[in-house]
Design a protein around this motif. Structure first.
Motif, short mmCIF file in Angstrom:
data_model
loop_
_atom_site.label_atom_id
_atom_site.label_comp_id
_atom_site.label_asym_id
_atom_site.label_seq_id
_atom_site.Cartn_x
_atom_site.Cartn_y
_atom_site.Cartn_z
N ASP A 105 -2.55 0.02 -14.69
CA ASP A 105 -1.31 -0.72 -14.37
C ASP A 105 -0.80 -0.36 -12.98
O ASP A 105 -0.41 -1.25 -12.20
N GLU A 106 -0.78 0.92 -12.66
CA GLU A 106 -0.31 1.35 -11.34
C GLU A 106 -1.22 0.85 -10.22
O GLU A 106 -0.75 0.47 -9.15
N SER A 107 -2.51 0.82 -10.49
CA SER A 107 -3.46 0.32 -9.50
C SER A 107 -3.23 -1.16 -9.23
O SER A 107 -3.22 -1.61 -8.07
N LEU A 108 -3.03 -1.93 -10.29
CA LEU A 108 -2.75 -3.36 -10.14
C LEU A 108 -1.45 -3.57 -9.37
O LEU A 108 -1.38 -4.41 -8.47
N HIS A 109 -0.42 -2.80 -9.69
CA HIS A 109 0.86 -2.90 -9.01
C HIS A 109 0.69 -2.60 -7.51
O HIS A 109 1.21 -3.33 -6.66
N TYR A 110 -0.04 -1.55 -7.18
CA TYR A 110 -0.31 -1.18 -5.78
C TYR A 110 -1.03 -2.31 -5.05
O TYR A 110 -0.67 -2.67 -3.93
N GLU A 111 -2.05 -2.88 -5.68
CA GLU A 111 -2.81 -3.96 -5.04
C GLU A 111 -1.92 -5.18 -4.81
O GLU A 111 -2.03 -5.83 -3.77
N MET A 112 -1.05 -5.49 -5.75
CA MET A 112 -0.16 -6.64 -5.57
C MET A 112 0.81 -6.41 -4.41
O MET A 112 1.04 -7.31 -3.61
N LEU A 113 1.36 -5.19 -4.33
CA LEU A 113 2.26 -4.88 -3.21
C LEU A 113 1.52 -4.96 -1.88
O LEU A 113 2.07 -5.43 -0.88
N LYS A 114 0.30 -4.52 -1.87
CA LYS A 114 -0.50 -4.54 -0.65
C LYS A 114 -0.80 -5.99 -0.24
O LYS A 114 -0.66 -6.34 0.93
N HIS A 115 -1.15 -6.82 -1.20
CA HIS A 115 -1.54 -8.19 -0.88
C HIS A 115 -0.36 -9.08 -0.53
O HIS A 115 -0.50 -9.98 0.30
#
Length: 142
Positions: free
Chosen positions: A32-42
């Motif tokens: 979940d945290e990894s997905l959240h990080y990727e969304m913020l990055k993108h």
């Protein structure tokens, strides 16, 4: 501190670290945290220099792709024949070596030292199957 304590409470409520591991809590949390990080990055909410901010205006040319090389049926069959010959030549010793490897793994001993003896008589598939029998096989939660 409050966030850390809250997370420790969530782990404790799942039966501690082992209970949380059995339920896949930590793995799910990491995903979940990894997905959240990727969304913020993108979406640009998390600016990263060179990734989504201050990018090179003159990027180097893209890499060329190389076609995947496949072995022919003749090569595949020759390798399978060599494997069968190896296994037949070592059929008497391989069972003993696999048994030794399993015992070493279950006892928590030096598996590497055992492997150095086992690979002289057993194929990678036989060794892998032995480890799966002893320790189980990883299955990703989806």
């Amino acid at each position: 501190e409050e966030a850390v304590l809250a997370e420790l409470d969530r782990i404790a409520s799942r039966g501690g670290v082992l209970g949380a591991m059995e339920s896949g809590y930590q793995r799910g949390k990491i995903q979940d945290e990894s997905l959240h990080y990727e969304m913020l990055k993108h979406d640009g909410s998390l600016p990263l220099v060179g990734v989504n901010t201050f990018r090179n205006p003159n990027p180097p040319p893209t890499r060329t792709t190389v076609a995947l090389q496949r072995s022919s049926d003749t090569e595949k069959n020759a390798q399978l024949d060599r494997l069968r010959t190896f296994q037949m030549r070592n059929v008497a010793e391989s069972a003993n070596k696999i048994s030794m490897l399993k015992k070493e793994a279950m006892a928590g001993g030096n598996v590497f030292a055992a492997l150095m003896q086992v690979v002289r008589y057993c194929s990678l598939g036989q060794v892998t199957d032995a480890f799966f029998e002893v320790g189980g096989q990883y299955r990703r939660n989806t």
